[in-house]
Scaffold this active site. Structure first.
Site, short mmCIF file in Angstrom:
data_model
loop_
_atom_site.label_atom_id
_atom_site.label_comp_id
_atom_site.label_asym_id
_atom_site.label_seq_id
_atom_site.Cartn_x
_atom_site.Cartn_y
_atom_site.Cartn_z
N GLN A 134 114.58 -40.24 35.07
CA GLN A 134 113.88 -41.23 35.91
C GLN A 134 114.76 -41.68 37.09
O GLN A 134 114.24 -42.01 38.16
CB GLN A 134 113.49 -42.46 35.08
CG GLN A 134 112.35 -42.24 34.09
CD GLN A 134 112.85 -41.81 32.73
OE1 GLN A 134 113.94 -41.25 32.60
NE2 GLN A 134 112.07 -42.07 31.70
N ASP A 168 112.08 -53.29 28.89
CA ASP A 168 110.80 -52.93 28.27
C ASP A 168 110.31 -53.96 27.28
O ASP A 168 109.11 -54.09 27.04
CB ASP A 168 110.92 -51.57 27.57
CG ASP A 168 110.92 -50.47 28.61
OD1 ASP A 168 112.00 -50.17 29.15
OD2 ASP A 168 109.83 -49.96 28.92
N LYS A 172 115.68 -48.48 28.96
CA LYS A 172 115.88 -47.04 28.87
C LYS A 172 117.21 -46.70 28.19
O LYS A 172 118.23 -47.32 28.46
CB LYS A 172 115.83 -46.44 30.27
CG LYS A 172 115.98 -44.95 30.38
CD LYS A 172 115.09 -44.17 29.46
CE LYS A 172 113.62 -44.46 29.57
NZ LYS A 172 112.83 -43.95 28.43
O1 MRU Z 1 110.34 -44.32 29.47
P1 MRU Z 1 110.08 -45.09 30.73
O2 MRU Z 1 110.35 -44.32 31.96
O3 MRU Z 1 108.72 -45.74 30.72
O4 MRU Z 1 111.15 -46.26 30.68
C1 MRU Z 1 111.14 -47.21 31.70
C2 MRU Z 1 112.24 -48.17 31.62
O5 MRU Z 1 113.04 -48.18 30.72
C3 MRU Z 1 112.26 -49.22 32.72
O6 MRU Z 1 113.56 -49.58 33.02
C4 MRU Z 1 111.51 -50.46 32.23
O7 MRU Z 1 110.23 -50.10 31.80
C5 MRU Z 1 111.39 -51.49 33.28
S1 MRU Z 1 110.28 -51.00 34.57
C6 MRU Z 1 110.13 -52.28 35.64
#
Ligand code: MRU
Length: 353
Positions: free
Chosen positions: A202, A243, A254
């Site tokens: 990401q 999250d 993440k």
């Molecule tokens: O697996 P993902 O790409 O959905 O994980 C996203 C994250 O960990 C982001 O840092 C988190 O959702 C915050 S987004 C504002």
């Protein structure tokens, strides 16, 4: 009024009854939008990270639930409510860690159940309006976090970020990238370092893409280079998203985030977690109570490579998130203000504001 973002890429659009999502798995190479016509399309988009990032998942699922509600063709309200409840349960099973998914679905289903409806049509209209409200509120929350977050940063700072908590992870502007966009517009010359964020990249595919598009100075590094750039004195602050934050301030984000937080403490660098109140889960006491999504091992050894980069049949462990202990978090930035320790007391206060 400031522009805030010099480009206009949104992770989703809802127009004339149609939900379209930017397929984030195709970035940075292609900007492709897909249409969500059924709850199965929505589930698949969330599970496969076509839409991702906690707030964006919540907003998209709210529209997804409405799309599914439209499939009910009868006129019996109790039956319609059961239809919506079962759609919400199904969508909620797509990914377990980001609380915004259940938060948005519960807000819609509880709102439906708490009211009396004279017709199915009326209940459907309410669902759509509430989904739009969730969408608007997220945009406003990101703007507010941009302002609060910027108050913690200074011109010319070196900033490390992990994963993607930018405009495409939210309804717009991002959480931890919002202050960088705002600062950029006000002439702060930030130097941003983006961790690539294995295994799904990401940071490489999304964060470096969106910051680059906005004309912000961004340097991509592998995850295992964070200590090096910190030791060199290039990093003045770490900014990350979240999250799910537990009531004691432990924050799931993440995979790899907690390692960055531990390093930041060692090097005396402030570590800021951006957490809209929709991501704070007061029903989860501590980080140990957060359900961490486990994903397939192929993401580690096969994805992105022409051929598998590990011996056949290798055992894997692929948790998608980790929990940063609250003791490593310098401050939590919400849309209602900046929260400092002790988090168990101060998160309660901000949630009541
Ligand atoms: O697996 P993902 O790409 O959905 O994980 C996203 C994250 O960990 C982001 O840092 C988190 O959702 C915050 S987004 C504002």
């Amino acid at each position: 009024m400031e522009q805030f973002l010099s480009f206009d890429i949104a992770p989703m659009h809802f127009d004339e009854g149609k939900l379209t999502l930017l397929d984030q798995t195709r970035l940075p190479g292609e900007e492709v939008y897909i249409e969500i016509e059924t709850k199965e399309d929505m589930w698949d988009a969330i599970y496969h990270l076509k839409v991702r990032g906690a707030p964006a998942i919540g907003v998209a699922a709210a529209y997804g639930l409405y799309v599914d509600a439209l499939k009910y063709e009868g006129d019996y309200v109790p039956e319609f409510l059961e239809h919506v409840k079962s759609g919400a349960k199904y969508l909620n099973s797509a990914r377990p860690t980001a609380v915004n998914l259940s938060w948005a679905l519960n807000r819609l289903t509880e709102g439906l159940l708490d009211n009396t409806w004279s017709s199915v049509e009326e209940a459907k209209e309410w669902l759509l309006e509430e989904a739009k409200t969730i969408h608007r509120e997220d945009i406003e929350a990101c703007k507010a976090m941009g302002e609060y977050g910027l108050s913690l940063l200074k011109e010319g700072m070196g900033i490390l970020t992990h994963c993607n908590a930018g405009t495409i992870a939210t309804a717009k502007y991002g959480t931890c990238l919002a202050p960088l966009y705002l600062g950029h517009e006000r002439g702060y010359d930030f130097r941003v370092f983006a961790d690539e964020t294995r295994p799904l990249l990401q940071g490489a595919r999304l964060t470096s893409w969106e910051l680059n598009k906005a004309g912000i100075d961004v340097t991509l590094i592998c995850d295992n280079m964070a200590a090096t750039v910190m030791k060199k004195g290039w990093i003045d602050a770490v900014v990350v998203g979240c999250d799910r934050m537990a009531a004691n301030g432990d924050g799931a984000n993440k995979i790899g985030t907690s390692g960055v937080a531990v390093l930041a403490k060692e090097y005396g660098i402030p570590f800021y977690m951006y957490v809209p109140t929709s991501t704070i889960d007061m029903n989860t006491p501590t980080g140990d109570d957060i359900h961490i999504e486990l994903r397939k091992g192929e993401e580690i050894y096969e994805m992105w490579y022409e051929k598998p980069m590990a011996p056949e049949g290798i055992k894997t462990f692929n948790p998608s998130f980790d929990v940063t202990d609250h003791k490593y978090i310098t401050a939590v930035i919400t849309e209602k203000g900046i929260v400092r320790p002790p988090y168990d007391e101060n998160l309660k206060k901000i949630m009541m504001k």
